[in-house]
Design an enzyme around this catalytic site. Structure first.
Site, PDB file in Angstrom:
ATOM      1  N   CYS A  82      12.906   7.740 -14.628  1.00  0.00           N
ATOM      2  CA  CYS A  82      13.715   6.671 -15.233  1.00  0.00           C
ATOM      3  C   CYS A  82      14.421   7.014 -16.535  1.00  0.00           C
ATOM      4  O   CYS A  82      15.606   6.705 -16.680  1.00  0.00           O
ATOM      5  CB  CYS A  82      12.843   5.454 -15.471  1.00  0.00           C
ATOM      6  SG  CYS A  82      12.251   4.735 -13.941  1.00  0.00           S
ATOM      7  N   PRO A 124      19.693   6.438  -8.136  1.00  0.00           N
ATOM      8  CA  PRO A 124      19.753   7.719  -8.855  1.00  0.00           C
ATOM      9  C   PRO A 124      21.044   7.915  -9.632  1.00  0.00           C
ATOM     10  O   PRO A 124      21.937   7.061  -9.587  1.00  0.00           O
ATOM     11  CB  PRO A 124      19.670   8.740  -7.722  1.00  0.00           C
ATOM     12  CG  PRO A 124      20.192   8.042  -6.525  1.00  0.00           C
ATOM     13  CD  PRO A 124      19.857   6.592  -6.691  1.00  0.00           C
ATOM     14  N   PHE A 179       4.772  14.650 -14.267  1.00  0.00           N
ATOM     15  CA  PHE A 179       5.467  14.372 -15.523  1.00  0.00           C
ATOM     16  C   PHE A 179       4.557  13.725 -16.561  1.00  0.00           C
ATOM     17  O   PHE A 179       4.865  13.721 -17.742  1.00  0.00           O
ATOM     18  CB  PHE A 179       6.740  13.549 -15.276  1.00  0.00           C
ATOM     19  CG  PHE A 179       6.576  12.058 -15.191  1.00  0.00           C
ATOM     20  CD1 PHE A 179       6.723  11.268 -16.326  1.00  0.00           C
ATOM     21  CD2 PHE A 179       6.283  11.444 -13.990  1.00  0.00           C
ATOM     22  CE1 PHE A 179       6.580   9.892 -16.256  1.00  0.00           C
ATOM     23  CE2 PHE A 179       6.144  10.080 -13.906  1.00  0.00           C
ATOM     24  CZ  PHE A 179       6.292   9.291 -15.046  1.00  0.00           C
ATOM     25  N   ARG A 215       9.133  13.765 -10.531  1.00  0.00           N
ATOM     26  CA  ARG A 215      10.571  13.580 -10.736  1.00  0.00           C
ATOM     27  C   ARG A 215      10.931  13.802 -12.212  1.00  0.00           C
ATOM     28  O   ARG A 215      10.352  13.184 -13.087  1.00  0.00           O
ATOM     29  CB  ARG A 215      10.986  12.184 -10.255  1.00  0.00           C
ATOM     30  CG  ARG A 215      10.793  12.020  -8.747  1.00  0.00           C
ATOM     31  CD  ARG A 215      11.135  10.640  -8.256  1.00  0.00           C
ATOM     32  NE  ARG A 215      10.223   9.615  -8.728  1.00  0.00           N
ATOM     33  CZ  ARG A 215      10.349   8.317  -8.449  1.00  0.00           C
ATOM     34  NH1 ARG A 215      11.352   7.901  -7.714  1.00  0.00           N
ATOM     35  NH2 ARG A 215       9.477   7.444  -8.908  1.00  0.00           N
TER      36      ARG A 215
HETATM   37  P1  NAI Z   1      11.423   5.399  -4.857  1.00  0.00           P
HETATM   38  O1  NAI Z   1      12.402   6.456  -4.546  1.00  0.00           O
HETATM   39  O2  NAI Z   1       9.983   5.731  -4.976  1.00  0.00           O
HETATM   40  O3  NAI Z   1      11.528   4.237  -3.742  1.00  0.00           O
HETATM   41  C1  NAI Z   1      12.708   3.739  -3.249  1.00  0.00           C
HETATM   42  C2  NAI Z   1      12.546   3.518  -1.753  1.00  0.00           C
HETATM   43  O4  NAI Z   1      13.693   2.811  -1.263  1.00  0.00           O
HETATM   44  C3  NAI Z   1      12.480   4.806  -0.925  1.00  0.00           C
HETATM   45  O5  NAI Z   1      11.257   4.845  -0.224  1.00  0.00           O
HETATM   46  C4  NAI Z   1      13.679   4.718   0.019  1.00  0.00           C
HETATM   47  O6  NAI Z   1      13.414   5.234   1.307  1.00  0.00           O
HETATM   48  C5  NAI Z   1      13.918   3.232   0.074  1.00  0.00           C
HETATM   49  N1  NAI Z   1      15.266   2.851   0.479  1.00  0.00           N
HETATM   50  C6  NAI Z   1      16.445   3.324   0.012  1.00  0.00           C
HETATM   51  N2  NAI Z   1      17.470   2.691   0.629  1.00  0.00           N
HETATM   52  C7  NAI Z   1      16.920   1.805   1.489  1.00  0.00           C
HETATM   53  C8  NAI Z   1      17.456   0.847   2.401  1.00  0.00           C
HETATM   54  N3  NAI Z   1      18.768   0.677   2.515  1.00  0.00           N
HETATM   55  N4  NAI Z   1      16.605   0.104   3.137  1.00  0.00           N
HETATM   56  C9  NAI Z   1      15.267   0.276   3.030  1.00  0.00           C
HETATM   57  N5  NAI Z   1      14.706   1.148   2.169  1.00  0.00           N
HETATM   58  C10 NAI Z   1      15.510   1.905   1.408  1.00  0.00           C
HETATM   59  O7  NAI Z   1      11.948   4.708  -6.186  1.00  0.00           O
HETATM   60  P2  NAI Z   1      11.092   3.907  -7.302  1.00  0.00           P
HETATM   61  O8  NAI Z   1      10.498   4.852  -8.275  1.00  0.00           O
HETATM   62  O9  NAI Z   1      10.226   2.916  -6.622  1.00  0.00           O
HETATM   63  O10 NAI Z   1      12.265   3.163  -8.065  1.00  0.00           O
HETATM   64  C11 NAI Z   1      12.979   2.091  -7.486  1.00  0.00           C
HETATM   65  C12 NAI Z   1      13.815   1.446  -8.556  1.00  0.00           C
HETATM   66  O11 NAI Z   1      12.965   0.912  -9.572  1.00  0.00           O
HETATM   67  C13 NAI Z   1      14.772   2.391  -9.266  1.00  0.00           C
HETATM   68  O12 NAI Z   1      15.940   1.684  -9.580  1.00  0.00           O
HETATM   69  C14 NAI Z   1      14.031   2.733 -10.543  1.00  0.00           C
HETATM   70  O13 NAI Z   1      14.911   3.047 -11.578  1.00  0.00           O
HETATM   71  C15 NAI Z   1      13.314   1.438 -10.842  1.00  0.00           C
HETATM   72  N6  NAI Z   1      12.089   1.579 -11.639  1.00  0.00           N
HETATM   73  C16 NAI Z   1      11.219   2.614 -11.416  1.00  0.00           C
HETATM   74  C17 NAI Z   1      10.055   2.713 -12.146  1.00  0.00           C
HETATM   75  C18 NAI Z   1       9.106   3.822 -11.912  1.00  0.00           C
HETATM   76  O14 NAI Z   1       8.175   3.989 -12.727  1.00  0.00           O
HETATM   77  N7  NAI Z   1       9.239   4.624 -10.871  1.00  0.00           N
HETATM   78  C19 NAI Z   1       9.695   1.720 -13.184  1.00  0.00           C
HETATM   79  C20 NAI Z   1      10.649   0.648 -13.296  1.00  0.00           C
HETATM   80  C21 NAI Z   1      11.802   0.612 -12.555  1.00  0.00           C
END
Ligand code: NAI
Length: 480
Positions: A272, A89, A334, A342
């Site tokens: 994002c 974030p 969104f 988000r």
């Molecule tokens: P999210 O918040 O849905 O999932 C992240 C997960 O990581 C959470 O469930 C959290 O509990 C877990 N987590 C955090 N620290 C941890 C740890 N130390 N050990 C185990 N689990 C842990 O996030 P999302 O949307 O999946 O995004 C993840 C990454 O991918 C971000 O960097 C985002 O910018 C990137 N991204 C997201 C996209 C999207 O459409 N949401 C598309 C492309 C990239």
């Protein structure tokens, strides 16, 4: 059998790994997370995220070669390839607050990998991270390495929510960045071999680490810039009598520009775009490039301007006040086909209307009342920092009601505000809605989904983004 572990079972980790498991029956995939409710949901019939086609993919592989677990350390220990897909974030405090990426979650994942590993590993950056993050990760891993060889790869994810499964089945490209050394090349090849199970070779691009990291930020900045460009034009269209759909079509037929991603709207949202551009701005500033930083900052400024403009238009059209008027909000996610809220523009629009003391009745087919109340009570950037969640303010709870039906939401309302382009909103019986509303009845279409002319024939006063204004709206100009 190759073993993959993915840390982070979110919007990216869950669908990406489910598709890898489906396409690679010879690979065992474990998706791990510290969040117990999230993993419980992944192992249940109600998955934690809504994404068309995801249920079927998960059902086909779960328990065979796809596993969801909270035993993070065990699966990292066993894996050959560890994807890290944790949240990254925007920092809310300290150096770079409001701009820089907060790598707390990433760093703790890297330290845990270093602690539990006893064999060589390929560590893949799946999260979107600032350029040069791989260098920091390498330092954490090698300083604790106990003789273990780690190769860091950057493999940013380009899926779009709402079409994630389609995008993962048939990606425009898969990007893999690695060190340009024999060990680095070997690691890149190992990851290429995974994707080659279903992605044609010419769509798997390989670059150096820094190009791959930066390409993800650049791609999101270009996409968001297109939306801000067409939204900036929408304001000019309203002022001049041009129609933004006609302008976008005429512009988009130029093959150098192309027709996609040119829909004017109330603004972009999602986890994002804003975060990645702010991160890009911060990196530019840190590298002594203030002009470049300023250029990208404008993309966000126009997005904020567009959301404010929408609220101002609505309030000014309704005799300059919405105090105690019922406003029906159709759509809170969104975008369509996701339940993700988000950074949804609906949050800013609703907060703007609540600031003017409106009563909101909200309907979204995929967003729960609890989520809406939480979103409307949170400070900017807090949504991705679960520990900083704040209690709901009693005023918000009283002024916001969410319902499970568009007709219920619009009953006795003074205005309808469309904030997400759900297909079902196009099929609503607007005559029935009109008959049950206060008069004059307004529709403010933030996604240009309704047929404004038909609605005007029914009797509505209609505002569509970037379209010629009807006489009523012209008489009550909005102050941006
Ligand atoms: P999210 O918040 O849905 O999932 C992240 C997960 O990581 C959470 O469930 C959290 O509990 C877990 N987590 C955090 N620290 C941890 C740890 N130390 N050990 C185990 N689990 C842990 O996030 P999302 O949307 O999946 O995004 C993840 C990454 O991918 C971000 O960097 C985002 O910018 C990137 N991204 C997201 C996209 C999207 O459409 N949401 C598309 C492309 C990239």
């Amino acid at each position: 059998m190759v073993k993959i572990c993915c840390i982070g079972a979110g919007y990216v980790g869950g669908p990406t790994m489910a598709v890898i498991a489906l396409k690679c029956p010879d690979i065992e995939v474990a998706v791990v997370d510290i969040s117990v409710p999230r993993i419980t949901a992944w192992n249940s019939d109600t998955l934690p995220i809504y994404e068309p086609g995801l249920d079927e993919v998960v059902k086909q592989c779960r328990g065979k070669n796809l596993f969801f677990s909270t035993d993070v350390e065990k699966h990292v220990f066993e894996a050959d390839i560890v994807f890290v897909s944790v949240n990254t974030p925007t920092k809310t405090r300290g150096l770079g607050a409001g701009k820089a990426a907060d790598l707390t979650y990433w760093e703790s994942a890297a330290r845990m990998i270093a602690d539990v590993s006893k064999s060589d590993k390929i560590v893949v950056e799946k999260s979107t991270v600032p350029v040069k993050t791989a260098e920091a990760i390498e330092k954490i891993l090698t300083h604790n390495s106990k003789g273990i060889n780690y190769q860091i790869l950057s493999n940013p994810e380009f899926l779009a929510e709402g079409t994630a499964i389609k995008d993962l089945f048939n990606p425009d490209r898969v990007l893999i960045g690695g060190r340009e050394t024999p060990e680095g090349n070997k690691a890149v090849q190992a990851l290429k071999d995974v994707y080659a199970h279903w992605v044609p070779e010419d769509r798997i691009l390989t670059t150096n680490l820094w190009s791959a990291e930066l390409s993800k930020l650049a791609a999101n900045a270009f996409l968001a810039q297109r939306i801000s460009s067409v939204n900036a034009m929408s304001a000019l269209c309203e002022a001049t009598g041009a129609d933004v759909s006609q302008v976008a079509y005429a512009v988009g037929t130029d093959s150098r520009i192309g027709p996609k991603f040119l829909n004017a709207s109330v603004g972009f949202g999602g986890s994002c775009f804003q975060k990645d551009i702010l991160n890009l701005v911060y990196i530019c500033e840190c590298n002594g490039l203030p002009e470049v930083a300023e250029y990208w900052k404008q993309v966000i400024k126009i997005n904020d301007y567009q959301k404010n403009r929408f609220v101002n238009r609505l309030v000014s059209s309704m005799f300059n006040t919405v105090a105690n008027k019922k406003i029906a909000i159709l759509g809170f996610a969104f975008k369509k086909d996701t339940g993700d809220t988000r950074e949804t523009p609906a949050i800013d629009v609703c907060k703007g209307l609540l600031g003017d003391k409106a009563q909101l009745s909200i309907y979204d087919p995929q967003v729960t009342d609890e989520q809406i109340q939480r979103d409307l009570s949170m400070n900017k950037f807090d949504w991705d920092h679960p520990l900083h969640l704040q209690p709901m303010s009693p005023t918000t709870v009283k002024k916001v009601q969410s319902v499970w039906d568009a007709y219920e939401a619009t009953k006795d309302a003074h205005a309808v505000c469309i904030l997400t382009e759900w297909d079902e909103f196009k099929k609503l019986d607007f005559k029935r809605i009109y008959d049950n509303m206060q008069k004059p009845a307004f529709v403010f279409d933030g996604r240009n989904v309704v047929d404004a002319e038909k609605l005007r024939e029914i009797g509505f006063i209609v505002y569509s983004i970037g379209k010629p204004l009807d006489a009523w709206l012209k008489d009550m100009p909005a102050v941006a």
